[in-house]
Design a protein around this motif. Structure first.
Motif, short mmCIF file in Angstrom:
data_model
loop_
_atom_site.label_atom_id
_atom_site.label_comp_id
_atom_site.label_asym_id
_atom_site.label_seq_id
_atom_site.Cartn_x
_atom_site.Cartn_y
_atom_site.Cartn_z
N HIS A 31 -1.22 -3.73 0.23
CA HIS A 31 -1.42 -2.37 0.64
C HIS A 31 -2.28 -1.27 -0.58
CE1 HIS A 31 2.51 -1.57 -0.66
NE2 HIS A 31 2.20 -0.50 -0.85
N GLN A 32 -3.04 -2.04 -1.19
CA GLN A 32 -3.51 -1.32 -2.49
C GLN A 32 -4.30 -0.12 -2.10
OE1 GLN A 32 -6.06 -3.28 -5.13
NE2 GLN A 32 -5.05 -2.18 -6.92
N GLN A 33 -5.50 -0.15 -0.98
CA GLN A 33 -6.16 0.72 -0.67
C GLN A 33 -5.43 1.98 -0.24
OE1 GLN A 33 -9.82 1.00 -1.49
NE2 GLN A 33 -9.21 2.92 -1.06
N GLU A 34 -4.65 1.80 0.72
CA GLU A 34 -3.69 2.92 1.17
C GLU A 34 -3.11 3.73 -0.06
OE1 GLU A 34 -0.74 3.77 4.75
OE2 GLU A 34 -0.99 1.57 4.12
N LEU A 35 -2.45 2.88 -0.83
CA LEU A 35 -1.68 3.66 -1.80
C LEU A 35 -2.47 4.41 -2.93
CD1 LEU A 35 -0.49 3.11 -4.87
CD2 LEU A 35 0.82 4.07 -3.11
N ASP A 36 -3.65 3.43 -3.20
CA ASP A 36 -4.65 4.41 -4.14
C ASP A 36 -5.07 5.72 -3.59
OD1 ASP A 36 -4.27 2.02 -6.03
OD2 ASP A 36 -6.36 1.25 -5.71
N ASP A 37 -5.43 5.61 -2.21
CA ASP A 37 -5.79 6.80 -1.73
C ASP A 37 -4.80 8.12 -1.70
OD1 ASP A 37 -8.38 5.62 -1.16
OD2 ASP A 37 -7.75 5.43 1.05
N ALA A 38 -3.58 7.56 -1.60
CA ALA A 38 -2.49 8.41 -1.41
C ALA A 38 -2.09 9.00 -2.92
CB ALA A 38 -1.13 7.62 -0.83
N GLU A 39 -2.32 8.08 -3.95
CA GLU A 39 -2.22 8.66 -5.19
C GLU A 39 -3.19 9.71 -5.72
OE1 GLU A 39 -1.39 5.12 -7.78
OE2 GLU A 39 0.72 5.18 -7.58
N GLN A 40 -4.35 9.11 -5.32
CA GLN A 40 -5.50 10.39 -5.39
C GLN A 40 -5.31 11.68 -5.04
OE1 GLN A 40 -9.16 8.40 -4.56
NE2 GLN A 40 -9.14 6.77 -6.00
N ARG A 41 -4.53 11.59 -3.71
CA ARG A 41 -4.26 12.93 -3.01
C ARG A 41 -3.23 13.54 -3.89
NH1 ARG A 41 -3.64 12.21 3.23
NH2 ARG A 41 -3.68 14.33 3.15
N TYR A 42 -2.26 12.57 -4.35
CA TYR A 42 -1.12 13.26 -4.86
C TYR A 42 -1.83 14.02 -6.14
CZ TYR A 42 2.59 13.88 -8.55
OH TYR A 42 3.39 14.39 -9.41
N SER A 43 -2.65 13.50 -7.13
CA SER A 43 -3.23 13.76 -8.32
C SER A 43 -4.13 15.30 -7.84
CB SER A 43 -4.26 12.94 -8.70
OG SER A 43 -3.48 11.85 -9.24
N ALA A 44 -4.65 15.35 -6.65
CA ALA A 44 -5.50 16.48 -6.25
C ALA A 44 -4.41 17.48 -5.68
CB ALA A 44 -6.44 16.03 -5.39
N GLY A 45 -3.20 17.30 -5.66
CA GLY A 45 -2.31 18.21 -5.06
C GLY A 45 -2.35 18.30 -3.63
#
Length: 217
Positions: A31-45
């Motif tokens: 589930h890397q793509q889903e997780l990477d998208d979520a982490e990017q959204r965390y970094s963006a607040g």
């Protein structure tokens, strides 16, 4: 041995320089793509760490704990960790992990290099298998509070603590300590830290640590 102080080290983006430890594991879990998208959204607040943890934990469902531990032996880490931990130990500074990485990640790195582990979120376990839930959430403020609690437990004042990190999750701890280093940091971490350095070898932080240590005498 009487401690002189504590050095807190972030994991993802700091000790793990390329992808996050969660992304490394998610690639193997599928589930890397889903997780990477979520982490990017965390970094963006846009997402909280708790929301990212829920998304990631679901991908661990049904996986044996020993499988995760085995995969973590291959986690790519920054060069120079041994040298920095040796410097800390020889100068009576405790090297402590302060991170939002899952607890198995902290445990693996602590075991391999001699750090003290200190907190982190937990995926639920049923028997020897992860159940896909978050058993314990852990955000950037918990990271700060757990670090300060450990210092108090060790009877080490915050003036004798410093932190090395790279991102949004390090800012509360940076703000709580008088000295901090943004290592390959993002803009927000650089602004919050008292110093910054870009390097692919953790040993390059030793001169900064030496200067900080001299100021404690």
């Amino acid at each position: 041995m009487t401690l002189r102080g504590i050095v807190f080290f972030d994991i993802d983006g700091t000790l793990v320089p390329s992808v996050s430890s969660a992304s490394f594991l998610a690639a193997r879990l599928g589930h890397q793509q889903e997780l990477d998208d979520a982490e990017q959204r965390y970094s963006a607040g846009e997402l909280t760490n708790e929301q990212v943890s829920v998304i990631d934990a679901e991908g661990w469902r049904g996986v044996n704990t020993s499988t995760i531990d085995r995969w973590l032996d291959d986690l790519p880490l920054i060069a120079g960790i041994d040298e920095v931990v040796a410097w800390c130990r020889s100068n009576r500074f405790e090297p402590v992990l302060a991170s939002l990485a899952w607890q198995p990640v902290s445990s693996s790195i602590a075991r391999r290099y001699g750090f003290t582990k200190n907190g982190g979120p937990r995926v639920g376990v049923s028997g020897l298998t992860y159940d896909g839930t978050v058993a314990e959430h852990f955000n950037e403020y918990d990271k700060r509070d757990r670090a300060l609690a450990l210092a108090a437990e060790r009877a080490i004042p915050t003036q004798r603590c410093c932190a090395i990190g790279d991102s949004r999750s390090d800012i509360p701890l940076f703000d709580a300590l008088p000295t901090s280093l943004a290592l390959n940091g993002g803009a927000s971490a650089r602004e919050a830290a008292t110093a910054e350095i870009d390097t692919q070898n953790l040993a390059d932080t030793v001169p900064w640590l030496q200067q900080w240590a001299r100021g404690l005498d």
